[in-house]
Design a protein around this motif. Sequence first.
Motif, mmCIF file in Angstrom:
data_model
loop_
_atom_site.group_PDB
_atom_site.id
_atom_site.type_symbol
_atom_site.label_atom_id
_atom_site.label_comp_id
_atom_site.label_asym_id
_atom_site.label_seq_id
_atom_site.Cartn_x
_atom_site.Cartn_y
_atom_site.Cartn_z
ATOM 1 N N GLU A 235 -37.697 -31.812 57.229
ATOM 2 C CA GLU A 235 -37.811 -32.675 56.053
ATOM 3 C C GLU A 235 -39.241 -33.144 55.748
ATOM 4 O OE1 GLU A 235 -34.878 -35.780 56.190
ATOM 5 O OE2 GLU A 235 -33.249 -34.351 56.516
ATOM 6 N N LYS A 236 -40.239 -32.457 56.306
ATOM 7 C CA LYS A 236 -41.642 -32.771 56.021
ATOM 8 C C LYS A 236 -42.314 -31.540 55.419
ATOM 9 C CE LYS A 236 -41.956 -36.199 59.618
ATOM 10 N NZ LYS A 236 -42.486 -36.538 60.926
ATOM 11 N N LEU A 237 -42.956 -31.732 54.275
ATOM 12 C CA LEU A 237 -43.632 -30.634 53.595
ATOM 13 C C LEU A 237 -44.824 -30.153 54.410
ATOM 14 C CD1 LEU A 237 -43.638 -29.001 50.929
ATOM 15 C CD2 LEU A 237 -45.248 -30.672 50.044
ATOM 16 N N VAL A 238 -44.944 -28.831 54.549
ATOM 17 C CA VAL A 238 -46.082 -28.226 55.249
ATOM 18 C C VAL A 238 -46.922 -27.512 54.202
ATOM 19 C CG1 VAL A 238 -46.805 -26.581 57.017
ATOM 20 C CG2 VAL A 238 -44.711 -27.919 57.337
ATOM 21 N N LYS A 239 -48.216 -27.821 54.171
ATOM 22 C CA LYS A 239 -49.111 -27.178 53.206
ATOM 23 C C LYS A 239 -49.278 -25.704 53.554
ATOM 24 C CE LYS A 239 -51.782 -31.252 52.042
ATOM 25 N NZ LYS A 239 -53.117 -31.830 51.947
#
Length: 65
Positions: free
Chosen positions: A37-41
């Motif tokens: 649930e955490k966006l990864v660039k």
Amino acid sequence: MIKVNSKNFDFLENESLYDLLERANFNPDFAAVEVDEKLVKRENFKDYCLQDKAKVEVFSFVGGG
């Protein structure tokens, strides 16, 4: 085990997010990805090491009109 868009994949130690995306038949250059649930660039895909039991959501860009 790693879950990618509700499909299970074997966990491979030291596998990068980039490598997992390729193994799961996604084009890393045209994907947005959340891990647990955490966006990864996108520029971090090759350096991002996955943990066992990670939940990965891949959103592919699709052209249309």
